[in-house]
Design a protein around this motif. Structure first.
Motif, PDB file in Angstrom:
ATOM      1  N   MET A  90       7.601 -54.416   4.306  1.00  0.00           N
ATOM      2  CA  MET A  90       7.636 -55.708   3.611  1.00  0.00           C
ATOM      3  C   MET A  90       9.057 -55.998   3.158  1.00  0.00           C
ATOM      4  O   MET A  90       9.696 -55.141   2.537  1.00  0.00           O
ATOM      5  CB  MET A  90       6.734 -55.686   2.370  1.00  0.00           C
ATOM      6  N   PRO A  91       9.598 -57.192   3.420  1.00  0.00           N
ATOM      7  CA  PRO A  91      10.931 -57.537   2.904  1.00  0.00           C
ATOM      8  C   PRO A  91      11.010 -57.415   1.381  1.00  0.00           C
ATOM      9  O   PRO A  91      12.058 -57.109   0.830  1.00  0.00           O
ATOM     10  CB  PRO A  91      11.120 -58.994   3.349  1.00  0.00           C
ATOM     11  N   THR A  92       9.860 -57.638   0.690  1.00  0.00           N
ATOM     12  CA  THR A  92       9.838 -57.500  -0.775  1.00  0.00           C
ATOM     13  C   THR A  92       9.305 -56.126  -1.191  1.00  0.00           C
ATOM     14  O   THR A  92       8.874 -55.940  -2.334  1.00  0.00           O
ATOM     15  CB  THR A  92       8.943 -58.593  -1.402  1.00  0.00           C
ATOM     16  N   GLY A  93       9.333 -55.174  -0.262  1.00  0.00           N
ATOM     17  CA  GLY A  93       8.662 -53.890  -0.486  1.00  0.00           C
ATOM     18  C   GLY A  93       9.311 -52.972  -1.499  1.00  0.00           C
ATOM     19  O   GLY A  93       8.721 -51.942  -1.849  1.00  0.00           O
ATOM     20  N   ASP A  94      10.505 -53.304  -1.992  1.00  0.00           N
ATOM     21  CA  ASP A  94      11.154 -52.450  -3.009  1.00  0.00           C
ATOM     22  C   ASP A  94      10.785 -52.852  -4.425  1.00  0.00           C
ATOM     23  O   ASP A  94      11.102 -52.143  -5.378  1.00  0.00           O
ATOM     24  CB  ASP A  94      12.687 -52.516  -2.859  1.00  0.00           C
ATOM     25  N   ILE A  95      10.133 -54.033  -4.578  1.00  0.00           N
ATOM     26  CA  ILE A  95       9.846 -54.521  -5.938  1.00  0.00           C
ATOM     27  C   ILE A  95       8.383 -54.891  -6.080  1.00  0.00           C
ATOM     28  O   ILE A  95       7.639 -54.963  -5.097  1.00  0.00           O
ATOM     29  CB  ILE A  95      10.736 -55.742  -6.291  1.00  0.00           C
ATOM     30  N   GLU A  96       7.979 -55.132  -7.318  1.00  0.00           N
ATOM     31  CA  GLU A  96       6.680 -55.708  -7.636  1.00  0.00           C
ATOM     32  C   GLU A  96       6.857 -56.577  -8.877  1.00  0.00           C
ATOM     33  O   GLU A  96       7.876 -56.467  -9.578  1.00  0.00           O
ATOM     34  CB  GLU A  96       5.635 -54.616  -7.873  1.00  0.00           C
ATOM     35  N   VAL A  97       5.908 -57.445  -9.121  1.00  0.00           N
ATOM     36  CA  VAL A  97       5.991 -58.304 -10.313  1.00  0.00           C
ATOM     37  C   VAL A  97       4.859 -57.900 -11.256  1.00  0.00           C
ATOM     38  O   VAL A  97       3.684 -57.911 -10.869  1.00  0.00           O
ATOM     39  CB  VAL A  97       5.875 -59.803  -9.931  1.00  0.00           C
ATOM     40  N   LYS A  98       5.242 -57.518 -12.495  1.00  0.00           N
ATOM     41  CA  LYS A  98       4.247 -57.161 -13.506  1.00  0.00           C
ATOM     42  C   LYS A  98       3.802 -58.447 -14.199  1.00  0.00           C
ATOM     43  O   LYS A  98       4.581 -59.098 -14.906  1.00  0.00           O
ATOM     44  CB  LYS A  98       4.836 -56.169 -14.503  1.00  0.00           C
ATOM     45  N   ALA A  99       2.548 -58.825 -13.949  1.00  0.00           N
ATOM     46  CA  ALA A  99       2.041 -60.117 -14.421  1.00  0.00           C
ATOM     47  C   ALA A  99       1.953 -60.147 -15.938  1.00  0.00           C
ATOM     48  O   ALA A  99       1.508 -59.187 -16.571  1.00  0.00           O
ATOM     49  CB  ALA A  99       0.680 -60.387 -13.801  1.00  0.00           C
ATOM     50  N   GLU A 100       2.385 -61.268 -16.526  1.00  0.00           N
ATOM     51  CA  GLU A 100       2.253 -61.491 -17.975  1.00  0.00           C
ATOM     52  C   GLU A 100       1.254 -62.610 -18.250  1.00  0.00           C
ATOM     53  O   GLU A 100       0.474 -62.532 -19.195  1.00  0.00           O
ATOM     54  CB  GLU A 100       3.618 -61.833 -18.588  1.00  0.00           C
ATOM     55  N   THR A 101       1.325 -63.658 -17.421  1.00  0.00           N
ATOM     56  CA  THR A 101       0.330 -64.737 -17.518  1.00  0.00           C
ATOM     57  C   THR A 101      -0.083 -65.119 -16.108  1.00  0.00           C
ATOM     58  O   THR A 101       0.684 -64.956 -15.149  1.00  0.00           O
ATOM     59  CB  THR A 101       0.884 -65.987 -18.233  1.00  0.00           C
ATOM     60  N   ALA A 102      -1.310 -65.636 -15.996  1.00  0.00           N
ATOM     61  CA  ALA A 102      -1.796 -66.065 -14.677  1.00  0.00           C
ATOM     62  C   ALA A 102      -2.801 -67.186 -14.859  1.00  0.00           C
ATOM     63  O   ALA A 102      -3.451 -67.299 -15.911  1.00  0.00           O
ATOM     64  CB  ALA A 102      -2.442 -64.896 -13.939  1.00  0.00           C
ATOM     65  N   GLU A 103      -2.896 -68.010 -13.835  1.00  0.00           N
ATOM     66  CA  GLU A 103      -3.864 -69.110 -13.855  1.00  0.00           C
ATOM     67  C   GLU A 103      -4.423 -69.299 -12.441  1.00  0.00           C
ATOM     68  O   GLU A 103      -3.661 -69.304 -11.472  1.00  0.00           O
ATOM     69  CB  GLU A 103      -3.187 -70.405 -14.317  1.00  0.00           C
ATOM     70  N   ILE A 104      -5.746 -69.403 -12.351  1.00  0.00           N
ATOM     71  CA  ILE A 104      -6.370 -69.721 -11.063  1.00  0.00           C
ATOM     72  C   ILE A 104      -6.327 -71.240 -10.909  1.00  0.00           C
ATOM     73  O   ILE A 104      -7.007 -71.962 -11.651  1.00  0.00           O
ATOM     74  CB  ILE A 104      -7.833 -69.219 -10.987  1.00  0.00           C
ATOM     75  N   LEU A 105      -5.523 -71.733  -9.976  1.00  0.00           N
ATOM     76  CA  LEU A 105      -5.384 -73.177  -9.793  1.00  0.00           C
ATOM     77  C   LEU A 105      -6.520 -73.750  -8.957  1.00  0.00           C
ATOM     78  O   LEU A 105      -6.882 -74.903  -9.108  1.00  0.00           O
ATOM     79  CB  LEU A 105      -4.040 -73.497  -9.135  1.00  0.00           C
ATOM     80  N   ASN A 106      -7.067 -72.929  -8.074  1.00  0.00           N
ATOM     81  CA  ASN A 106      -8.200 -73.369  -7.261  1.00  0.00           C
ATOM     82  C   ASN A 106      -8.850 -72.143  -6.635  1.00  0.00           C
ATOM     83  O   ASN A 106      -8.193 -71.383  -5.936  1.00  0.00           O
ATOM     84  CB  ASN A 106      -7.735 -74.330  -6.166  1.00  0.00           C
ATOM     85  N   SER A 107     -10.132 -71.972  -6.928  1.00  0.00           N
ATOM     86  CA  SER A 107     -10.854 -70.824  -6.388  1.00  0.00           C
ATOM     87  C   SER A 107     -11.294 -71.131  -4.956  1.00  0.00           C
ATOM     88  O   SER A 107     -11.564 -72.279  -4.609  1.00  0.00           O
ATOM     89  CB  SER A 107     -12.070 -70.541  -7.267  1.00  0.00           C
ATOM     90  N   CYS A 108     -11.370 -70.084  -4.130  1.00  0.00           N
ATOM     91  CA  CYS A 108     -11.727 -70.262  -2.713  1.00  0.00           C
ATOM     92  C   CYS A 108     -13.168 -69.816  -2.484  1.00  0.00           C
ATOM     93  O   CYS A 108     -13.561 -68.727  -2.908  1.00  0.00           O
ATOM     94  CB  CYS A 108     -10.793 -69.445  -1.834  1.00  0.00           C
ATOM     95  N   LYS A 109     -13.946 -70.662  -1.809  1.00  0.00           N
ATOM     96  CA  LYS A 109     -15.326 -70.255  -1.492  1.00  0.00           C
ATOM     97  C   LYS A 109     -15.312 -69.282  -0.308  1.00  0.00           C
ATOM     98  O   LYS A 109     -14.244 -68.993   0.253  1.00  0.00           O
ATOM     99  CB  LYS A 109     -16.190 -71.481  -1.202  1.00  0.00           C
ATOM    100  N   LYS A 110     -16.487 -68.800   0.085  1.00  0.00           N
ATOM    101  CA  LYS A 110     -16.577 -67.804   1.171  1.00  0.00           C
ATOM    102  C   LYS A 110     -15.963 -68.366   2.450  1.00  0.00           C
ATOM    103  O   LYS A 110     -16.293 -69.461   2.890  1.00  0.00           O
ATOM    104  CB  LYS A 110     -18.030 -67.407   1.407  1.00  0.00           C
ATOM    105  N   LEU A 111     -15.056 -67.603   3.052  1.00  0.00           N
ATOM    106  CA  LEU A 111     -14.311 -68.059   4.226  1.00  0.00           C
ATOM    107  C   LEU A 111     -15.141 -67.953   5.500  1.00  0.00           C
ATOM    108  O   LEU A 111     -15.933 -67.012   5.647  1.00  0.00           O
ATOM    109  CB  LEU A 111     -13.038 -67.218   4.401  1.00  0.00           C
TER     110      LEU A 111
END
Length: 601
Positions: A90-111
């Protein structure tokens, strides 16, 4: 990230961003054991660590319960991954983001299907849910590369070479000859528009109008029914120039492709090689040769001319009779008997052409039905002329020149496919072999009535200067100023120098093609008002991009393509309209009996 709420995309964070607070938006690619999830946007993936402490229990529940493909906003701090947990893939494979806040903007139904590139989905399902399919890495890559190529083409034509980008009408009238056109009803009873199969007439009229250099990313329409790799609507890079010859158009296109070619696909060398139509047919059996591999068609008429083989003598008695062959390298090793039988059956069913095989055995002798008719000297000559090696298989055909060459050209491609399927590498998938094919015949006999002629390209193509006088005495012998651009065995462009004399254009339409010239009275009149010599070309953008990205179908480089049968499976088009909606167009639908019954039920 200009104009939007995010601070970064999901594909750009690196070790240099460690310690920064970031806001990301994207789709949940997958989740792992309520510990982390991977967020995806158009640019890539970022691993998001879900906090496990009590203070963030609400956010943990929110993210852990969110279905895959839900749209999420996450704010957090970029951290280095723990030692040993880096992901070099992964190009971003050296890092990760530790979440502080999150919001579900739109939930996905069964694909309807898992949106992962390695999972096979039926094409019908992909097209029904095209908006989901567009989220795949491959389609994102294809459409973005297409956009970059088109932008570079605009730069080259407009900024560097003074072309004018002009939009031409979509509603026009029927053009004689060529492909079938879609009809659009008008409110005048019995009168219809046609959707243009190309802006051909308009671009010529722009030259009469003095624009000098025209270009357009043109939408074109052809009602061709069920064709495996065609679309009823498609896009071409349409070009026309005044005071230009064939060489000028060819140099322009070579420069255009070199300038717009994606860096990651290597470089292309110019000028492109050129071959006449007759050479292409004689050596490759087609007017769009794949020159990435050999197996050329070889004329062996002289070697077999003095044999007692009856079918050979019969063939050579024809006016254009010939004996030709292709040599399939290592065919005895890689092809099974059923493969050879299928090749012979293909030639018989498609071209009504019998095929005889000759195998070069390890002891140096030839194995074939023909060997009892061939002396040592003739066998040796055959081996030499065809450059046969041990285990090679020769496919031999006798008969009329064009039929023989066309059949062997088809077998050449089928043999290459069989050899590669069996593990013999013939064609380099990373190679791009461009080729100009020139000197086409101006006219061809109509398939349904060989005594009548039709345009090989279109009725506006100028005759070759050397053959101009033959136009009036023997039009079947006239070569045209038509040129095709071929890439790896696919036609990606075609154009011509145009007729700019009204008198000559009228003669071609009325005397040679037996068309009603009144349909083109506007163009013929325009040519009488000082039309400059002009010529042009159109590049098939969909086909070109599909070859660049090695897509199996042009549908993989079009955002919303039609199906094999020309249907839009997502929007269910074409669709029925009510009689009331048809009334202003003076149209009534005459239903076939079985459809009447189906609609009743």
């Amino acid at each position: 990230n200009s104009f939007v709420s995010r601070t970064n995309t999901c594909g750009e964070l690196r070790s240099a961003h460690v310690g920064q607070k970031v806001t990301l938006y994207g789709w949940i690619q997958y989740q792992r054991q309520d510990l982390f999830l991977v967020l995806r946007d158009f640019q890539g993936l970022t691993q998001i660590i879900i906090p496990q402490d009590e203070a963030h229990s609400h956010m943990k529940k929110l993210l852990s319960n969110a279905p895959v493909e839900s749209v999420v906003q996450v704010t957090g701090v970029v951290s280095p991954r723990p030692p040993g947990q880096e992901n070099p893939k992964m190009p971003t494979g050296d890092i990760e983001v530790k979440a502080e806040t999150a919001e579900i903007l739109n939930s996905c139904k069964k694909l309807p299907f898992e949106n992962k590139d390695f999972i096979k989905k039926s094409e019908a399902l992909r097209m029904q849910y095209r908006y989901l399919d567009l989220r795949s890495f491959q389609l994102q890559h294809n459409l973005r590369l297409r956009s970059r190529v088109v932008m570079r083409m605009r730069e080259y034509l407009c900024n560097l070479h003074g072309f004018v980008d002009v939009e031409t009408p979509t509603l026009f009238k029927r053009t004689p000859g060529g492909a079938k056109e879609f009809l659009v009803p008008s409110r005048e009873a019995g009168k219809f528009y046609s959707l243009p199969q190309s802006p051909q007439q308009f671009k010529q009229l722009l030259m009469v109008g003095g624009l000098d250099r025209y270009f357009q990313v043109a939408r074109c329409y052809r009602d061709e029914g069920s064709r495996p790799d065609r679309q009823p609507e498609f896009t071409q890079i349409d070009i026309e120039m005044s005071f230009v010859d064939q060489a000028g158009i060819q140099r322009l296109i070579e420069g255009l492709l070199q300038y717009s070619w994606p860096e990651e696909r290597g470089s292309i060398t110019t000028p492109f090689p050129s071959m006449t139509y007759e050479e292409a047919l004689a050596e490759y059996g087609t007017d769009k040769p794949d020159t990435r591999f050999g197996m050329k068609i070889v004329d062996i008429s002289d070697v077999l001319r003095h044999t007692d083989i009856q079918f050979v003598q019969n063939a050579l008695s024809y006016p254009r009779g010939t004996i030709r062959a292709i040599c399939v390298p290592q065919g005895a090793r890689y092809l099974k008997n059923k493969d050879l039988e299928s090749l012979k059956e293909s030639a018989k069913s498609q071209f009504n052409q019998e095929i005889v095989e000759i195998i070069h055995r390890p002891d140096g002798r030839l194995k074939s039905l023909l060997t009892k008719f061939l002396g040592e000297k003739q066998q040796s000559e055959l081996i030499q002329v065809l450059n046969m090696q041990v285990d090679d298989v020769v496919l031999l055909a006798a008969g009329e020149h064009k039929q023989v060459c066309s059949a062997l050209g088809s077998l050449r491609l089928l043999s290459a496919n069989l050899l590669e399927a069996a593990g013999l590498a013939l064609r380099d998938p990373t190679a791009f072999h461009f080729l100009w094919v020139v000197d086409f015949p101006l006219f061809l006999p109509k398939a349904e009535n060989p005594t009548e002629l039709e345009s090989a390209h279109h009725p506006f193509t100028a005759p070759h200067p050397s053959d101009a006088s033959l136009l009036y005495s023997d039009p079947t012998k006239v070569r045209s100023q038509h040129y095709d651009l071929v890439l790896n065995g696919s036609e990606v462009g075609g154009g011509s120098i145009r007729i700019h004399s009204a008198e000559q254009q009228r003669f071609v339409l009325e005397n040679v093609l037996k068309e009603d010239s009144e349909v083109l009275s506007h163009l013929l009149e325009a040519l009488e008002f000082g039309a400059p010599p002009h010529g042009g070309i159109a590049l098939g953008l969909d086909r070109l991009i599909s070859l660049i990205v090695d897509a199996p179908s042009i549908r993989d480089v079009i955002a919303f393509p039609k199906s094999f049968r020309g249907r839009d499976l997502m929007g269910n088009a074409p669709d029925y309209v009510t009689p009331e909606e048809l009334e202003p167009y003076h149209i009534q639908v005459s239903w076939p009996l079985e459809e009447k019954e189906a609609k009743k039920n």
